[in-house]
Design a protein around this motif. Structure first.
Motif, PDB file in Angstrom:
ATOM      1  N   SER A   1      25.427  64.104 -93.543  1.00  0.00           N
ATOM      2  CA  SER A   1      26.544  64.147 -92.597  1.00  0.00           C
ATOM      3  C   SER A   1      26.166  64.640 -91.216  1.00  0.00           C
ATOM      4  O   SER A   1      27.036  64.830 -90.376  1.00  0.00           O
ATOM      5  CB  SER A   1      27.656  65.031 -93.171  1.00  0.00           C
ATOM      6  OG  SER A   1      27.994  64.595 -94.460  1.00  0.00           O
TER       7      SER A   1
ATOM      8  N   ALA B   1      27.926  67.688 -88.906  1.00  0.00           N
ATOM      9  CA  ALA B   1      29.024  68.323 -89.654  1.00  0.00           C
ATOM     10  C   ALA B   1      28.567  69.647 -90.262  1.00  0.00           C
ATOM     11  O   ALA B   1      29.361  70.570 -90.440  1.00  0.00           O
ATOM     12  CB  ALA B   1      29.528  67.400 -90.748  1.00  0.00           C
TER      13      ALA B   1
ATOM     14  N   LYS C   1      31.402  63.278 -91.035  1.00  0.00           N
ATOM     15  CA  LYS C   1      32.679  63.732 -91.627  1.00  0.00           C
ATOM     16  C   LYS C   1      33.799  63.546 -90.607  1.00  0.00           C
ATOM     17  O   LYS C   1      33.545  63.223 -89.449  1.00  0.00           O
ATOM     18  CB  LYS C   1      32.579  65.207 -92.024  1.00  0.00           C
ATOM     19  CG  LYS C   1      31.513  65.515 -93.059  1.00  0.00           C
ATOM     20  CD  LYS C   1      31.988  65.220 -94.452  1.00  0.00           C
ATOM     21  CE  LYS C   1      30.999  65.730 -95.492  1.00  0.00           C
ATOM     22  NZ  LYS C   1      31.414  65.361 -96.855  1.00  0.00           N
ATOM     23  N   THR C   2      35.025  63.801 -91.028  1.00  0.00           N
ATOM     24  CA  THR C   2      36.149  63.705 -90.088  1.00  0.00           C
ATOM     25  C   THR C   2      36.388  65.070 -89.456  1.00  0.00           C
ATOM     26  O   THR C   2      35.945  66.101 -89.980  1.00  0.00           O
ATOM     27  CB  THR C   2      37.436  63.287 -90.826  1.00  0.00           C
ATOM     28  OG1 THR C   2      37.748  64.322 -91.763  1.00  0.00           O
ATOM     29  CG2 THR C   2      37.257  61.963 -91.545  1.00  0.00           C
ATOM     30  N   TRP C   3      37.153  65.095 -88.362  1.00  0.00           N
ATOM     31  CA  TRP C   3      37.507  66.371 -87.744  1.00  0.00           C
ATOM     32  C   TRP C   3      38.366  67.216 -88.687  1.00  0.00           C
ATOM     33  O   TRP C   3      38.287  68.432 -88.697  1.00  0.00           O
ATOM     34  CB  TRP C   3      38.233  66.161 -86.409  1.00  0.00           C
ATOM     35  CG  TRP C   3      37.254  66.047 -85.286  1.00  0.00           C
ATOM     36  CD1 TRP C   3      36.963  64.932 -84.559  1.00  0.00           C
ATOM     37  CD2 TRP C   3      36.386  67.085 -84.803  1.00  0.00           C
ATOM     38  NE1 TRP C   3      35.974  65.218 -83.649  1.00  0.00           N
ATOM     39  CE2 TRP C   3      35.607  66.527 -83.768  1.00  0.00           C
ATOM     40  CE3 TRP C   3      36.193  68.429 -85.133  1.00  0.00           C
ATOM     41  CZ2 TRP C   3      34.656  67.262 -83.067  1.00  0.00           C
ATOM     42  CZ3 TRP C   3      35.243  69.161 -84.442  1.00  0.00           C
ATOM     43  CH2 TRP C   3      34.489  68.578 -83.426  1.00  0.00           C
ATOM     44  N   THR C   4      39.212  66.527 -89.468  1.00  0.00           N
ATOM     45  CA  THR C   4      40.050  67.273 -90.429  1.00  0.00           C
ATOM     46  C   THR C   4      39.152  68.047 -91.389  1.00  0.00           C
ATOM     47  O   THR C   4      39.379  69.224 -91.661  1.00  0.00           O
ATOM     48  CB  THR C   4      40.951  66.306 -91.217  1.00  0.00           C
ATOM     49  OG1 THR C   4      41.604  65.468 -90.294  1.00  0.00           O
ATOM     50  CG2 THR C   4      41.939  67.033 -92.083  1.00  0.00           C
ATOM     51  N   TRP C   5      38.124  67.387 -91.893  1.00  0.00           N
ATOM     52  CA  TRP C   5      37.198  68.039 -92.822  1.00  0.00           C
ATOM     53  C   TRP C   5      36.510  69.213 -92.131  1.00  0.00           C
ATOM     54  O   TRP C   5      36.393  70.304 -92.688  1.00  0.00           O
ATOM     55  CB  TRP C   5      36.153  67.030 -93.315  1.00  0.00           C
ATOM     56  CG  TRP C   5      35.205  67.604 -94.338  1.00  0.00           C
ATOM     57  CD1 TRP C   5      35.328  67.546 -95.686  1.00  0.00           C
ATOM     58  CD2 TRP C   5      33.996  68.357 -94.077  1.00  0.00           C
ATOM     59  NE1 TRP C   5      34.282  68.205 -96.293  1.00  0.00           N
ATOM     60  CE2 TRP C   5      33.445  68.712 -95.335  1.00  0.00           C
ATOM     61  CE3 TRP C   5      33.335  68.765 -92.930  1.00  0.00           C
ATOM     62  CZ2 TRP C   5      32.274  69.440 -95.455  1.00  0.00           C
ATOM     63  CZ3 TRP C   5      32.158  69.508 -93.059  1.00  0.00           C
ATOM     64  CH2 TRP C   5      31.639  69.834 -94.309  1.00  0.00           C
TER      65      TRP C   5
ATOM     66  N   ARG D   1      35.422  70.659 -80.568  1.00  0.00           N
ATOM     67  CA  ARG D   1      35.625  69.226 -80.381  1.00  0.00           C
ATOM     68  C   ARG D   1      35.590  68.870 -78.887  1.00  0.00           C
ATOM     69  O   ARG D   1      35.065  67.838 -78.494  1.00  0.00           O
ATOM     70  CB  ARG D   1      36.977  68.849 -80.985  1.00  0.00           C
ATOM     71  CG  ARG D   1      37.252  67.371 -80.974  1.00  0.00           C
ATOM     72  CD  ARG D   1      38.530  67.086 -81.725  1.00  0.00           C
ATOM     73  NE  ARG D   1      38.704  65.664 -81.911  1.00  0.00           N
ATOM     74  CZ  ARG D   1      39.641  65.136 -82.675  1.00  0.00           C
ATOM     75  NH1 ARG D   1      40.467  65.905 -83.326  1.00  0.00           N
ATOM     76  NH2 ARG D   1      39.749  63.831 -82.802  1.00  0.00           N
TER      77      ARG D   1
END
Lengths: 495, 84
Positions: A78, A81, A245-249, B30
């Motif tokens: 990943s 991440a 991975k996603t930002w949520t993860w 982010r």
């Protein structure tokens, strides 16, 4: 592909690992010689742990088999991440700067040596300790299983399957069992110093050497990865967070780990073992220096990204690379020792803490069955054996990945946060409300773990549980007419 | 005035901790940290960003612990002065 002749080299690897285990055993057995024969000596080291042992006991306990195996595995699959581990570790321990010394003060004045005992005592609601003990055990067993599984996996892989996973795990954890039974928290502490130094030295050695050997250096390694996996706008990322991975993860994992980190009972109860408050504060101050140890671990994982062959599972990337390169068996054996040190330094602290918690909080506090100091020590020792066997069984039977096992463990533990804050910072405390909120939080967390599709917006089950926990706590606080952080200092609400 | 001054380190440390959390765990990562480039000393920016915060958090903890000690020292001195 390598020169790793099966039998002879496997013996050398096993020999180095056995020498390391013998070293651990020696340090661990001698470590407890300074403690008294009381339960306080066995569980909390007579509240006399100095800065060096505290630094390593916290640092090495946090860096586990997860760090040595799953972290490079996550970097491999990943990419960036994996940096969530650095993020949560860095800020997750700051609250302990304030909570630790407060807990230590309470421990000295009221005799607490476990987290649940303190929360239940301050809230005057004994059954709360029993529930916290059960939740701790629920989380500790998979976490301990992770360490045991990691040890077996390393030994198996580095001996090219000649030593089965179950046997590798068993040998390592018999050693842990021996020094934890004999020396208690001091055995755990001094072996953690030994294991911490060993694993940090080896992590840096491999983390710098592998990129140099495979790519010509750290910079060229990342340049080659960037060229092979270009960062595409709106497309797959690898070196930009959140990687694959996603930002949520990424956010979920960081936040739940950060909360769980400060609530871990085996870390928190070290507040009761420290010599003084200054030692505790200094441990928190210097903790970020231990986090630097993650950098070579990341580098090891990234070194595997463009490696010609890939292991059966990502967590095996480091042993896989070492086995595929022409390395002397002695070097492979040293890595084996480092990885075992990482797992064992966490496993020993967990098994010691969980048994202490079950006896102290479950049997003595919640069930109100007083024991003499000698009986208490014996009961803790019996439970250490039982918990070790249960975790070993889970490690042998579990077939999933290590990251999931760790993230599962954090969920129920995070439900302790409201209780910790109220008991340490609150003016008035209602144990019944805290108890109900804790139960609701854990039920929500475990239910969502079983039915993950029900979690709203993909939020981690531990965070959903925590939200339910806080809502119940606030609702009950209004219904029962108490204010957990009200300025009026009053006696605790009776149970 | 002196009370406001003595509160300042607490406020600054709390603020710094919140900002650090926002920047390494929260959306700050982010916005400002989630990029591979530029490479600094061969490392991608996404790692360098976290390492910068590691140094910043360590420095703030060191300073804050020094402040805590000085406050405790003053309290101990004034307590022993009262005793006399």
């Amino acid at each position: 592909m390598g020169e790793f002749a099966l039998s002879t080299d496997a013996w050398i690897v096993s020999g180095v690992a056995l020498a390391y285990l013998a070293g651990c055993l020696w340090v661990g057995m001698r470590g407890g010689s300074g403690a008294s024969d009381s339960a306080l000596g066995y569980v909390a080291g007579d509240r006399a742990l100095g800065p060096l042992v505290m630094y390593f006991i916290i640092g090495a306990t946090v860096f586990s088999a997860f760090s040595f195996l799953a972290t490079p595995g996550l970097a491999l699959t990943s990419g960036a991440a994996v940096f969530y581990v650095l993020g949560y570790g860095l800020v997750g321990f700051i609250p302990f700067y304030f909570l630790g010394p407060r807990a230590a003060r309470l421990g000295r004045s009221r005799g607490y040596i476990t987290q649940a005992e303190m929360v239940a005592g301050e809230c005057r609601h004994a059954p709360l300790a029993g529930t916290m003990a059960l939740v701790s055990a629920l989380s500790f067993i998979p976490y301990l299983a992770l360490q045991i599984k990691g040890a077996g996996l390393v030994v198996n892989r580095l001996t090219e399957g000649q030593v089965p996973e179950w046997l590798g795990s068993a040998v390592c954890y018999v050693v842990v069992l021996a020094y934890v039974l004999k020396s208690g928290v001091l055995g755990v502490g001094w072996t953690n110093v030994f294991q911490g130094v060993l694993m940090m030295a080896l992590a840096w050695a491999f983390g710098l050497w592998l990129p140099y050997k495979l790519y010509g250096g750290v910079g060229p390694m990342f340049e080659q990865i960037a060229a092979a996996k270009p960062e595409v706008e709106g497309g797959p990322l690898f070196l930009s967070a959140p990687g694959a991975k996603t930002w949520t993860w990424f956010l979920n994992s960081g936040v739940i780990s950060m909360i769980g980190f400060v609530c871990w009972p085996h870390l928190f109860m070290k507040a009761f073992s420290a010599r003084d408050e200054r030692t505790l504060r200094r441990t928190v101050v210097f903790y970020p220096t231990f986090m630097v140890f993650l950098v070579p671990i990341f580098l090891i994982g990234f070194a595997g990204v463009l490696f010609p062959s890939q292991p059966a599972s990502p967590e095996q990337i480091l042993p896989h690379m070492l086995m595929s390169l022409d390395l002397p068996a002695l070097v492979v054996g040293l890595f084996c020792a480092g990885a075992l040190a990482a797992g064992m330094s966490t496993g020993d602290a967990i098994v010691h803490a969980s048994a202490s918690i079950l006896v102290r909080d479950g049997w003595i506090t919640a069930l109100r069955r007083p024991l003499t100091s000698t009986q208490e020590r014996t009961a803790v020792r019996v439970l250490i054996v039982v918990l070790m066997l249960a975790s070993y069984a889970l490690a042998v039977l579990y077939d999933g990945d290590l990251v999931s096992l760790l993230l599962y463990a954090y969920g129920p533990i995070a439900q302790f946060l409201p209780g910790l804050l109220v008991s340490l910072l609150g003016r008035r405390r209602d144990g019944v409300a805290l108890h109900a909120a804790l139960v609701v939080g854990v039920v929500v967390c475990v239910s969502l773990k079983m039915f993950p599709e029900s979690a709203p917006w993909g939020v981690h089950e531990g965070l959903c549980g925590l939200a339910a926990n806080v809502v119940v706590l606030l609702a009950l606080s209004f219904a029962r007419g108490w204010r957990p952080f009200s300025a009026s200092s009053g006696s605790n609400a009776p149970a | 005035m002196s009370s406001a001054r003595s509160r300042l380190p607490h406020v600054l440390f709390a603020l710094h901790s919140v900002v650090a959390t926002f920047c390494v765990v929260g959306p700050g990562y982010r916005w400002w940290g989630a990029s591979a480039r530029p490479f600094v000393l061969g490392l991608p920016w996404s790692l360098v960003w976290a390492l910068i915060w590691l140094v910043a958090v360590f420095a703030s903890l060191l300073l804050y612990e020094r402040f805590t000690r000085s406050v405790e020292g003053e309290a101990a001195r004034s307590a022993s002065g009262d005793g006399r």
